[in-house]
Design an enzyme around this catalytic site. Structure first.
Site, PDB file in Angstrom:
ATOM      1  N   ASN A 229     -19.177   3.805  10.727  1.00 30.61           N
ATOM      2  CA  ASN A 229     -18.774   2.407  10.586  1.00 30.61           C
ATOM      3  C   ASN A 229     -18.385   1.782  11.928  1.00 30.61           C
ATOM      4  O   ASN A 229     -18.355   0.553  12.060  1.00 30.61           O
ATOM      5  CB  ASN A 229     -17.611   2.284   9.598  1.00 30.61           C
ATOM      6  CG  ASN A 229     -17.976   2.799   8.212  1.00 30.61           C
ATOM      7  OD1 ASN A 229     -19.155   2.944   7.892  1.00 30.61           O
ATOM      8  ND2 ASN A 229     -16.977   3.078   7.387  1.00 30.61           N
TER       9      ASN A 229
ATOM     10  N   TYR B  62       0.830  -1.213   0.000  1.00 25.01           N
ATOM     11  CA  TYR B  62       0.000   0.000   0.000  1.00 25.01           C
ATOM     12  C   TYR B  62       0.864   1.262   0.000  1.00 25.01           C
ATOM     13  O   TYR B  62       0.355   2.358  -0.245  1.00 25.01           O
ATOM     14  CB  TYR B  62      -0.948   0.058   1.210  1.00 25.01           C
ATOM     15  CG  TYR B  62      -1.946  -1.080   1.329  1.00 25.01           C
ATOM     16  CD1 TYR B  62      -2.164  -1.970   0.286  1.00 25.01           C
ATOM     17  CD2 TYR B  62      -2.671  -1.262   2.492  1.00 25.01           C
ATOM     18  CE1 TYR B  62      -3.069  -3.012   0.423  1.00 25.01           C
ATOM     19  CE2 TYR B  62      -3.581  -2.293   2.635  1.00 25.01           C
ATOM     20  CZ  TYR B  62      -3.766  -3.173   1.594  1.00 25.01           C
ATOM     21  OH  TYR B  62      -4.662  -4.200   1.737  1.00 25.01           O
TER      22      TYR B  62
ATOM     23  N   ARG C  29     -17.654   9.066   8.332  1.00 24.95           N
ATOM     24  CA  ARG C  29     -17.918   7.663   7.958  1.00 24.95           C
ATOM     25  C   ARG C  29     -17.194   6.697   8.903  1.00 24.95           C
ATOM     26  O   ARG C  29     -17.710   5.614   9.190  1.00 24.95           O
ATOM     27  CB  ARG C  29     -17.489   7.416   6.515  1.00 24.95           C
ATOM     28  CG  ARG C  29     -18.421   8.088   5.507  1.00 24.95           C
ATOM     29  CD  ARG C  29     -17.971   7.805   4.097  1.00 24.95           C
ATOM     30  NE  ARG C  29     -18.881   8.355   3.114  1.00 24.95           N
ATOM     31  CZ  ARG C  29     -18.649   8.343   1.800  1.00 24.95           C
ATOM     32  NH1 ARG C  29     -17.526   7.811   1.323  1.00 24.95           N
ATOM     33  NH2 ARG C  29     -19.523   8.844   0.961  1.00 24.95           N
TER      34      ARG C  29
ATOM     35  N   ILE D 268     -12.766  -4.913   8.364  1.00 21.99           N
ATOM     36  CA  ILE D 268     -11.816  -3.783   8.403  1.00 21.99           C
ATOM     37  C   ILE D 268     -12.224  -2.739   7.358  1.00 21.99           C
ATOM     38  O   ILE D 268     -11.499  -2.505   6.389  1.00 21.99           O
ATOM     39  CB  ILE D 268     -10.370  -4.274   8.174  1.00 21.99           C
ATOM     40  CG1 ILE D 268     -10.296  -5.285   6.997  1.00 21.99           C
ATOM     41  CG2 ILE D 268      -9.803  -4.898   9.425  1.00 21.99           C
ATOM     42  CD1 ILE D 268      -8.878  -5.646   6.578  1.00 21.99           C
TER      43      ILE D 268
ATOM     44  N   LYS E  44     -12.788   0.630   5.248  1.00 22.37           N
ATOM     45  CA  LYS E  44     -11.913   1.770   4.985  1.00 22.37           C
ATOM     46  C   LYS E  44     -12.751   2.999   4.676  1.00 22.37           C
ATOM     47  O   LYS E  44     -13.720   2.938   3.919  1.00 22.37           O
ATOM     48  CB  LYS E  44     -11.003   1.441   3.796  1.00 22.37           C
ATOM     49  CG  LYS E  44     -10.170   2.612   3.271  1.00 22.37           C
ATOM     50  CD  LYS E  44     -10.785   3.241   2.028  1.00 22.37           C
ATOM     51  CE  LYS E  44      -9.985   4.454   1.561  1.00 22.37           C
ATOM     52  NZ  LYS E  44     -10.705   5.182   0.482  1.00 22.37           N
ATOM     53  N   SER E  45     -12.393   4.126   5.265  1.00 19.38           N
ATOM     54  CA  SER E  45     -12.909   5.417   4.816  1.00 19.38           C
ATOM     55  C   SER E  45     -11.897   6.482   5.181  1.00 19.38           C
ATOM     56  O   SER E  45     -11.326   6.451   6.268  1.00 19.38           O
ATOM     57  CB  SER E  45     -14.256   5.757   5.466  1.00 19.38           C
ATOM     58  OG  SER E  45     -14.625   7.066   5.040  1.00 19.38           O
ATOM     59  N   VAL E  46     -11.708   7.442   4.285  1.00 14.98           N
ATOM     60  CA  VAL E  46     -10.821   8.559   4.617  1.00 14.98           C
ATOM     61  C   VAL E  46     -11.589   9.662   5.349  1.00 14.98           C
ATOM     62  O   VAL E  46     -10.997  10.624   5.801  1.00 14.98           O
ATOM     63  CB  VAL E  46     -10.136   9.140   3.346  1.00 14.98           C
ATOM     64  CG1 VAL E  46      -9.211   8.104   2.714  1.00 14.98           C
ATOM     65  CG2 VAL E  46     -11.163   9.641   2.340  1.00 14.98           C
TER      66      VAL E  46
HETATM   67  P1  NDP Z   1     -14.301  -1.265   1.558  1.00 10.10           P
HETATM   68  O1  NDP Z   1     -15.225  -2.367   1.245  1.00 10.10           O
HETATM   69  O2  NDP Z   1     -13.917  -1.015   2.966  1.00 10.10           O
HETATM   70  O3  NDP Z   1     -14.947   0.066   0.920  1.00 10.10           O
HETATM   71  C1  NDP Z   1     -14.289   1.272   0.953  1.00 10.10           C
HETATM   72  C2  NDP Z   1     -15.093   2.257   0.106  1.00 10.10           C
HETATM   73  O4  NDP Z   1     -16.344   2.534   0.718  1.00 10.10           O
HETATM   74  C3  NDP Z   1     -14.386   3.571  -0.078  1.00 10.10           C
HETATM   75  O5  NDP Z   1     -14.672   4.035  -1.369  1.00 10.10           O
HETATM   76  C4  NDP Z   1     -15.040   4.470   0.981  1.00 10.10           C
HETATM   77  O6  NDP Z   1     -14.992   5.812   0.532  1.00 10.10           O
HETATM   78  C5  NDP Z   1     -16.454   3.939   0.990  1.00 10.10           C
HETATM   79  N1  NDP Z   1     -17.122   4.053   2.311  1.00 10.10           N
HETATM   80  C6  NDP Z   1     -16.641   3.663   3.504  1.00 10.10           C
HETATM   81  N2  NDP Z   1     -17.549   3.844   4.470  1.00 10.10           N
HETATM   82  C7  NDP Z   1     -18.636   4.366   3.890  1.00 10.10           C
HETATM   83  C8  NDP Z   1     -19.900   4.768   4.360  1.00 10.10           C
HETATM   84  N3  NDP Z   1     -20.221   4.650   5.653  1.00 10.10           N
HETATM   85  N4  NDP Z   1     -20.804   5.269   3.467  1.00 10.10           N
HETATM   86  C9  NDP Z   1     -20.487   5.387   2.156  1.00 10.10           C
HETATM   87  N5  NDP Z   1     -19.296   5.019   1.647  1.00 10.10           N
HETATM   88  C10 NDP Z   1     -18.374   4.511   2.507  1.00 10.10           C
HETATM   89  O7  NDP Z   1     -12.998  -1.462   0.619  1.00 10.10           O
HETATM   90  P2  NDP Z   1     -11.455  -1.716   0.862  1.00 10.10           P
HETATM   91  O8  NDP Z   1     -10.920  -2.287  -0.392  1.00 10.10           O
HETATM   92  O9  NDP Z   1     -10.784  -0.503   1.363  1.00 10.10           O
HETATM   93  O10 NDP Z   1     -11.390  -2.861   1.977  1.00 10.10           O
HETATM   94  C11 NDP Z   1     -11.186  -2.602   3.345  1.00 10.10           C
HETATM   95  C12 NDP Z   1      -9.770  -2.958   3.775  1.00 10.10           C
HETATM   96  O11 NDP Z   1      -9.480  -4.325   3.484  1.00 10.10           O
HETATM   97  C13 NDP Z   1      -8.690  -2.203   2.973  1.00 10.10           C
HETATM   98  O12 NDP Z   1      -8.575  -0.848   3.329  1.00 10.10           O
HETATM   99  C14 NDP Z   1      -7.482  -3.054   3.269  1.00 10.10           C
HETATM  100  O13 NDP Z   1      -6.996  -2.773   4.572  1.00 10.10           O
HETATM  101  C15 NDP Z   1      -8.086  -4.458   3.188  1.00 10.10           C
HETATM  102  N6  NDP Z   1      -7.942  -5.039   1.832  1.00 10.10           N
HETATM  103  C16 NDP Z   1      -7.129  -6.157   1.702  1.00 10.10           C
HETATM  104  C17 NDP Z   1      -6.957  -6.770   0.489  1.00 10.10           C
HETATM  105  C18 NDP Z   1      -6.101  -7.985   0.406  1.00 10.10           C
HETATM  106  O14 NDP Z   1      -5.759  -8.416  -0.708  1.00 10.10           O
HETATM  107  N7  NDP Z   1      -5.710  -8.577   1.527  1.00 10.10           N
HETATM  108  C19 NDP Z   1      -7.597  -6.271  -0.731  1.00 10.10           C
HETATM  109  C20 NDP Z   1      -8.447  -5.113  -0.511  1.00 10.10           C
HETATM  110  C21 NDP Z   1      -8.607  -4.548   0.741  1.00 10.10           C
HETATM  111  P3  NDP Z   1     -14.236   6.991   1.371  1.00 10.10           P
HETATM  112  O15 NDP Z   1     -12.873   6.483   1.760  1.00 10.10           O
HETATM  113  O16 NDP Z   1     -14.184   8.114   0.377  1.00 10.10           O
HETATM  114  O17 NDP Z   1     -15.121   7.271   2.523  1.00 10.10           O
END
Ligand code: NDP
Length: 292
Positions: A237, A48, A233, A225, A227-229
């Site tokens: 969450n 990452y 949110r 786990i 993710k949101s920046v």
């Molecule tokens: P997620 O399923 O957690 O979704 C993240 C997305 O959802 C972002 O676009 C975020 O936008 C949006 N979001 C988050 N909360 C809300 C909310 N309450 N309402 C509306 N939109 C929301 O995707 P990830 O791929 O990030 O998966 C989570 C974690 O899993 C990763 O961060 C990583 O740590 C891990 N991961 C591991 C992988 C592996 O190969 N082992 C592969 C992929 C992920 P915004 O940030 O703009 O809020």
């Protein structure tokens, strides 16, 4: 906070905070926000490019290191014994810590048994509390689970309402491996935040569709786990501990997975694996593509 106990005795929160695709220069702020909101598990990875931001965010938060559960993952570009061991040293520096709670092999590619042996040695040396794998489908997981000296504590795989991976979950349970969901919101695909079933269940509890997804996965025994920046949110969450879904609601949740939703990343697709190898291994900071 709900927790699970790993095969090493380490206690892991069931809700954590992921930083995949979080820009390196925003990561410290995000991690600090998440820790202030209440998260105590941070999930990063060498690939990452934001481990240093995680280390800084934990340090800036003022929260004691032992109160934070840190996970990182060995990059596909470091997938052999010596590279895994060397890259772990860099992860300690970037994360500003002398131990890591959980280290996973990110992908089952390259010389991953060699890399796994380096993780076992890190456990022996007291540098790593628990080890595991990610993206290991059942046929790969059974192999590494049965043939390693220290079996994986965790398998982190794509899991969300549309792909709940119930057969893989059963296998993990029988092997005493904790199932951790990556992309619990399916990365926002499939209209998840307005899904009719999730929204209907949520309305009965004053919760959003996203909160229902996280709660239901945890009730299935899956660590999540999200993710949101965005701090608001992160708060939403995290607000999933004051309600419980009943059996009918859990059945309705299970029915959302009708097998039709394609995986975000399919490890049975040679094209996707080729992409991983080419992008990550060729660009390895350690140079070269010869991992065997
Ligand atoms: P997620 O399923 O957690 O979704 C993240 C997305 O959802 C972002 O676009 C975020 O936008 C949006 N979001 C988050 N909360 C809300 C909310 N309450 N309402 C509306 N939109 C929301 O995707 P990830 O791929 O990030 O998966 C989570 C974690 O899993 C990763 O961060 C990583 O740590 C891990 N991961 C591991 C992988 C592996 O190969 N082992 C592969 C992929 C992920 P915004 O940030 O703009 O809020």
């Amino acid at each position: 906070m709900l927790t699970v106990t790993l095969n090493t005795g380490a206690v892991m929160p069931m809700l954590g905070y992921g930083v995949f695709q979080t820009p390196p220069d925003e990561t410290a702020r995000c991690v600090r926000d998440a820790l202030e909101v209440g998260y105590r598990l941070i999930d990063t990875a060498q690939s990452y490019g934001n481990e240093a931001g995680v280390g800084q965010g934990v340090s800036d938060s003022g929260i004691a290191r032992e109160d934070v559960f840190l996970t990182t993952k060995i990059s596909p570009s470091n997938m052999n014994h010596d590279r895994a061991a060397a890259s772990l040293e860099q992860s300690f520096k970037d994360l500003r810590t002398d131990y890591i709670d959980l280290v996973l092999l990110h992908q089952p590619i390259g010389d991953y048994p060699g890399a796994y042996r380096a993780l076992e040695e890190a456990v022996d040396a007291g540098q790593v509390r628990a080890i595991g794998v990610s993206n290991f489908y059942p046929e790969r997981l059974i192999d590494i689970a049965l043939l390693t000296r220290i079996p994986p504590a965790v398998n982190q795989v794509e899991t969300h309402p549309f792909r709940q991976e119930s057969a893989a979950h059963e296998q993990m349970t029988s092997l005493k491996i904790i199932h951790e969901a990556w992309a619990p919101f399916a990365e926002g695909r499939g209209g998840i935040f307005t899904h009719p079933t999730l929204t209907r269940i949520g309305a009965a509890h004053g919760k959003t569709a996203g909160q229902v997804a996280l709660r239901a996965l945890m009730q299935q025994g899956v660590v999540v786990i999200p993710k949101s920046v965005r701090r608001e949110r992160m708060v939403e969450n995290f607000d999933v501990f004051d309600f419980v879904l009943d059996e009918a609601e859990m059945q309705a949740f299970a029915s959302i997975d009708d097998g039709a939703f394609p995986r975000i990343f399919d490890h049975h697709d040679p094209g996707m694996i080729q992409w991983l190898v080419e992008e990550r291994v060729k660009n390895s900071a350690l140079g070269g593509g010869h991992l065997f």
